[in-house]
Design an enzyme around this catalytic site. Structure first.
Site, short mmCIF file in Angstrom:
data_model
loop_
_atom_site.label_atom_id
_atom_site.label_comp_id
_atom_site.label_asym_id
_atom_site.label_seq_id
_atom_site.Cartn_x
_atom_site.Cartn_y
_atom_site.Cartn_z
N ARG A 17 0.80 -1.22 0.00
CA ARG A 17 0.00 0.00 0.00
C ARG A 17 0.84 1.28 0.00
NH1 ARG A 17 -3.93 -1.40 4.85
NH2 ARG A 17 -1.88 -2.03 5.52
N HIS B 234 6.60 -24.65 15.35
CA HIS B 234 8.04 -24.88 15.50
C HIS B 234 8.35 -26.08 16.42
CE1 HIS B 234 8.09 -21.06 13.64
NE2 HIS B 234 8.19 -20.29 14.70
N ASP C 222 1.34 -19.74 18.62
CA ASP C 222 2.43 -19.00 17.97
C ASP C 222 3.64 -19.88 17.68
OD1 ASP C 222 3.81 -16.72 16.99
OD2 ASP C 222 4.78 -16.43 18.94
N HIS D 222 9.78 -21.48 9.73
CA HIS D 222 11.19 -21.11 9.53
C HIS D 222 12.14 -21.92 10.41
CE1 HIS D 222 10.73 -18.45 13.05
NE2 HIS D 222 12.05 -18.38 13.10
N LYS E 14 7.74 -16.03 26.59
CA LYS E 14 8.31 -14.72 26.29
C LYS E 14 8.76 -14.08 27.60
CE LYS E 14 6.65 -14.12 21.89
NZ LYS E 14 7.58 -14.13 20.78
C1 BG6 Z 1 8.05 -16.64 15.25
C2 BG6 Z 1 7.09 -16.23 16.35
O1 BG6 Z 1 7.50 -17.68 14.49
O2 BG6 Z 1 9.27 -17.08 15.82
C3 BG6 Z 1 7.71 -15.18 17.24
O3 BG6 Z 1 5.91 -15.70 15.75
C4 BG6 Z 1 9.06 -15.64 17.75
O4 BG6 Z 1 6.85 -14.90 18.34
C5 BG6 Z 1 9.93 -16.08 16.58
O5 BG6 Z 1 9.66 -14.56 18.45
C6 BG6 Z 1 11.24 -16.65 17.07
O6 BG6 Z 1 12.05 -16.99 15.98
P1 BG6 Z 1 13.60 -17.18 16.16
O7 BG6 Z 1 14.09 -17.64 14.83
O8 BG6 Z 1 14.14 -15.84 16.56
O9 BG6 Z 1 13.78 -18.19 17.25
#
Ligand code: BG6
Length: 506
Positions: A68, A262, A257, A200, A360
């Site tokens: 945008r 993960h 999350d 990721h 967190k």
């Molecule tokens: C993300 C989460 O997928 O992974 C975040 O949404 C988190 O909340 C992050 O902080 C952590 O990723 P990494 O690679 O820094 O461990």
């Protein structure tokens, strides 16, 4: 008779790589929706810069942004993001190449004419040999379906002259049923084989190394079962809070999350059987099997814990509690800490608890997997101290590496045993930087190698593990337990393990 060692039995099986890693890159365009958003600036654009710099992208690669923002501002934002990622290594010559191949379409997701403009722009980039487009949804999941439908409406979703791939970021839905509905929509537009779901963590070298550790070594596999393993702990601890992320995080919480994706992907890699090959299909077959056998065990009031951080002042710095973060108030029941107990109902893992926790604003930032072996018979004459429990620890981050805790005789003592660690560190053993997770994942999308991307079935099996716990909390009259910022989490998390005489690793 002389005993001989039969080598054929002791040499571990060589892992067979997937053929996709050898597939050359075809000319292609990466289209990023939300190119000036948080994820694109922090992760995707720095990764694209690195891939350019290392010459890993095809000569005719181009980048197209959709968003945008005013076009005049966009190039500056992208440059800043790439500069921030590359630090001192930022090279003007690399940037010039990227800027030359960059195009931008300003538009909104509800406006069909912006997608027509996108189609026309892409028609100009198309290579005579074929037009290959990867559409990266770096946007709120609420818009995934809408963008897919718009791409379909302008005919960008399929083409006979080249490939179309769509890349979606987590969260894939909010629970099992919404994830299924989203999966159906995206797959029906692009075809299931063209959907790349990013987790990721699977792009991290240390997570990929779990397979090498387990199956490229002969040492662990014979012990990798309930006869020898007492329990497994998977921990993802973050120092950061949810500052500035209320819009996404409130109502999502730690379980959706990071645990649903993960940490359950890590669990699958730790617990699955050896895949026949490392191809996407074979990997997923094994992960789906193990995730389908996994379930969060109850009673949840004893086997789970959820918490919210409270304010604290450390070394003169004030850290706000969740209730004071922008966008939150005292009424939110979103958990910033969660712990679950998972069991896997199969022959290998019968009765072995997998304790999973994520939080967190904890005291230390680290992700690790700790496999604790059963305590052994105590060596005669070692006194009253407990026999060592060997523990294999995979340090995902930081200080990536692996350590094995063993008992050793304290020098000068009669036979006093003390725990010591055998340690492997990536930095020392490989003396070269690991590529960032997103570099590997973007490259794999362009190559068409889906082996590091969870399939829809894996995602649904993971929701099935966490859904009962989330529902239990949602229907409970109690609130999340409070824990002080900088601590290890709420006391209720310790109770999850102490009931069975175990404790979290410090
Ligand atoms: C993300 C989460 O997928 O992974 C975040 O949404 C988190 O909340 C992050 O902080 C952590 O990723 P990494 O690679 O820094 O461990």
């Amino acid at each position: 008779m002389i005993n001989t060692i039969d080598d054929s039995k002791t040499v571990p099986v060589k892992l067979r790589p997937t053929v996709a890693s050898r597939i050359p890159l075809a000319p292609s365009t990466l289209v990023i929706f939300g190119i000036t958003g948080d994820l694109a600036r922090k992760k995707l654009l720095p990764a694209v810069y690195q891939l350019f710099e290392r010459g890993l992208l095809p000569p005719t690669f181009s980048l197209l942004g959709f968003g945008r923002q005013e076009p005049v501002q966009v190039l500056g934002i992208i440059r800043k993001a790439m500069e921030a990622g590359a630090g001192d290594g930022f090279q003007e010559s690399v940037w010039n190449q990227i800027a030359e191949r960059f195009r931008y379409v300003r538009g909104t997701f509800d406006d069909l004419s912006s997608f027509e403009t996108l189609r026309d722009e892409l028609a100009c980039t198309a290579d005579p040999g074929g037009s290959n487009f990867a559409f990266y949804m770096s946007i709120s999941p609420d818009h995934f379906a809408q963008v897919c439908m718009q791409l379909k409406a302008v005919g960008l979703h399929r083409d006979d002259t080249g490939w179309r791939r769509v890349v979606v970021e987590k969260p894939f839905g909010n629970d099992l049923s919404t994830s299924r509905a989203l999966g159906d929509t995206v797959s029906s537009v692009f075809g299931p084989e063209s959907v790349y779901r990013v987790d990721h963590y699977l792009g991290k070298e240390t997570v990929q190394n779990i397979l090498a550790l387990r199956f490229a070594n002969g040492l662990f596999e014979p012990l990798w079962n309930h006869h020898h393993i007492d329990h497994v702990q998977i921990t993802m601890a973050e120092e950061i809070g949810v500052t500035g992320r209320a819009g996404y995080y409130d109502g999502v919480g730690a379980t959706r999350d990071v645990i649903q994706n993960h940490l359950l992907q890590i669990l699958a890699l730790i617990a699955m059987e050896e895949p026949v090959t490392l191809s996407a299909e074979q990997m997923s077959t094994e992960k789906v099997k193990v995730l389908s056998a996994a379930h969060a065990i109850g009673p949840f009031s004893e086997t789970t814990s959820r918490g919210q951080y409270t304010a604290t002042t450390r070394n003169g710095t004030y850290f706000p509690g969740l209730a004071e973060e922008d966008g939150f108030d005292g009424s939110s029941t979103t958990e910033t800490f969660a712990a679950l107990t998972v069991q896997i109902a199969n022959r290998r893992w019968a009765g072995v608890p997998f304790f999973i926790r994520a939080g967190k604003r904890l005291g230390r930032q680290y992700t690790e997997i700790a496999v604790t072996f059963r305590a052994t018979h105590r060596l005669h004459g070692t006194g009253d101290n407990a026999p060592p429990q060997n523990t294999l620890v995979v340090r995902v981050q930081p200080d990536a590496g692996i350590s094995l805790r063993i008992g050793a005789k304290v020098p000068g003592s009669g036979m006093e045993i003390q725990n010591v660690d055998l340690n492997m560190s990536y930095a020392e053993s490989f003396q070269r930087a690991s590529p960032e997770a997103y570099e590997r994942l973007i490259l794999d999308v362009l190559r068409g190698d889906a082996s590091l991307f969870p399939t829809q079935e894996e995602i649904e099996a993971s929701w099935a593990v966490v859904d009962p716990v989330i529902t239990h909390w949602a229907t409970s009259t109690s609130r999340p337990d409070l824990y002080e910022s900088g601590s290890t989490g709420p006391a209720s998390a310790d109770a999850v393990l102490s009931r069975s005489g175990r404790a979290w690793r410090p």
